[in-house]
Design an enzyme around this catalytic site. Structure first.
Site, PDB file in Angstrom:
ATOM      1  N   CYS A  69       8.704  39.406 -23.252  1.00 24.47           N
ATOM      2  CA  CYS A  69       9.822  39.701 -22.347  1.00 24.47           C
ATOM      3  C   CYS A  69      10.317  38.413 -21.707  1.00 24.47           C
ATOM      4  O   CYS A  69       9.562  37.461 -21.508  1.00 24.47           O
ATOM      5  CB  CYS A  69       9.376  40.691 -21.262  1.00 24.47           C
ATOM      6  SG  CYS A  69      10.754  41.300 -20.242  1.00 24.47           S
ATOM      7  N   CYS A  73       8.754  40.654 -14.108  1.00 24.31           N
ATOM      8  CA  CYS A  73       8.614  41.671 -13.057  1.00 24.31           C
ATOM      9  C   CYS A  73       7.151  41.761 -12.605  1.00 24.31           C
ATOM     10  O   CYS A  73       6.250  41.924 -13.431  1.00 24.31           O
ATOM     11  CB  CYS A  73       9.094  43.027 -13.563  1.00 24.31           C
ATOM     12  SG  CYS A  73      10.808  43.005 -14.124  1.00 24.31           S
ATOM     13  N   CYS A  76       5.000  44.855 -13.730  1.00 22.14           N
ATOM     14  CA  CYS A  76       5.025  45.257 -15.135  1.00 22.14           C
ATOM     15  C   CYS A  76       3.660  45.780 -15.585  1.00 22.14           C
ATOM     16  O   CYS A  76       2.628  45.139 -15.348  1.00 22.14           O
ATOM     17  CB  CYS A  76       5.438  44.076 -16.009  1.00 22.14           C
ATOM     18  SG  CYS A  76       5.494  44.472 -17.779  1.00 22.14           S
TER      19      CYS A  76
END
Length: 347
Positions: A69, A73, A76
């Site tokens: 990714c 975040c 996550c």
């Protein structure tokens, strides 16, 4: 002399009895150690599903074909622990096995599914599932940052639902969460993708993770303006080895909110008809998650324990070790109108 013989015989009987008892105790201990018990004529390993049990149907499957990714975040729960992606033809074989086992809906996720081969790998899977397997529903979850209009032109007709993750409509909050990269504006990307979904007739959905940094935010105006078919709101969840614990790549302990705080957020947005809330209880075991090796992931113990790959043992055998709570799946509304042909949307 007779008395001595009797005593010897009695001692021998006692020795034989003690020996037999010892052997039984050793056998019992060994069986307990390896989790194997005799039940009539059957030998069953502890944790093994009986063959007579009703097989779980993989009605809706979430295939996380990549862990890579471009966002970071903090909460996550499916992190970049490997860079592996199944070869396209092998992935198709697995998807066909799932269809033959009863799959109706496939959701492609990650990581960020549009990263690998600039979205072409994803597009070919979407196309295969709709045109070859003829699944009623094909969906994708993305952060929206790598989607292009060209992708919609090539593959949009075969995609039923595109869900874009958005946790805040304040860009500073998104960056604080880790949902951002460089100078890219997450909200601007979201609006652009929303327009493309309308132009290319793909149902638009929003996924939000309710956490410490957005729990006080009022999103009513923005959600009404975007008008998604569903707004899925998750309570931030800890998964050992993913976003909690020593081996985790993320540490979401600082993002966690209480159930009371989550309910207050839901109450603030109760007038939004498309709102679909998911608490930790509803979320944890009610998803069939397939990882990059096409293994089901069992989250019942608060971590992700993988089954063997469906390519090696088949769907029926692998799904026994998924930890899937089918009752909770239906209770949380996991089965809904998920084919865009049945939504009767005004494009």
């Amino acid at each position: 002399m007779y008395v001595v013989i009797c005593i010897r015989l009695l001692l021998q009987v006692c020795i034989d009895w003690v020996g037999e008892l010892s052997r039984w105790l050793m056998k019992f201990r060994a069986l307990g150690k390896y989790g194997i018990w005799e039940r009539g004529r059957q030998r069953v390993k502890r944790g093994e599903v009986k063959s007579s049990a009703r097989a779980t149907t993989p009605t809706s499957v979430n295939y996380h074909f990549t862990r890579q990714c471009n966002y970071k975040c903090g909460f996550c729960f499916h992190t970049a622990k490997t860079s592996f992606v199944m070869p396209l033809e092998e992935a198709k074989k697995g998807l066909k096995l799932l269809k033959e086992a009863g799959m109706e809906k496939i959701n492609f996720s990650g990581g960020e599914p549009f990263l690998h081969n600039r979205g072409e790998f994803l597009g070919k899977l979407v196309q295969y599932c709709k045109q070859e397997l003829k699944l009623p529903s094909v969906s994708v979850v993305s952060n929206g940052s790598r989607i292009t209009e060209k992708w919609f032109k090539n593959y949009g007709k075969d995609l039923d639902i595109l869900a874009v993750s958005c946790d805040s409509f304040e860009e500073d909050t998104n960056r604080l969460i880790g949902r951002g990269q460089g100078n890219k504006n997450h909200i601007e990307n979201l609006l652009k993708v929303r327009t493309w979904c309308k132009d290319y007739k793909v149902a638009f959905k929003i996924n939000s993770v309710c956490n410490r940094f957005n729990v006080e935010e009022d999103m009513n105006e923005q959600i009404r303006m975007l008008n998604p078919v569903r707004w899925k709101v998750f309570q931030c969840l800890l998964i050992e080895g993913e976003n909690a614990g020593e081996e985790a790549l993320r540490h979401a302990e600082t993002f966690i909110i209480s159930s009371e705080a989550f309910q207050k957020f839901l109450e603030r947005h109760k007038e939004i008809k498309c709102l679909v809330p998911e608490s930790n209880e509803k979320m944890r075991d009610s998803y069939l998650i397939l990882d990059e090796y096409m293994r089901f992931l069992d989250c019942t113990q608060g971590r992700k324990d993988p089954s063997k790959s469906i390519l090696d043992v088949g769907v029926e055998n692998a799904i026994k070790f998924s930890g899937f709570d089918e009752k909770m799946f239906f209770k949380r509304g996991g089965k809904y109108i998920w084919s865009k042909a049945d939504m009767h949307l005004e494009w």
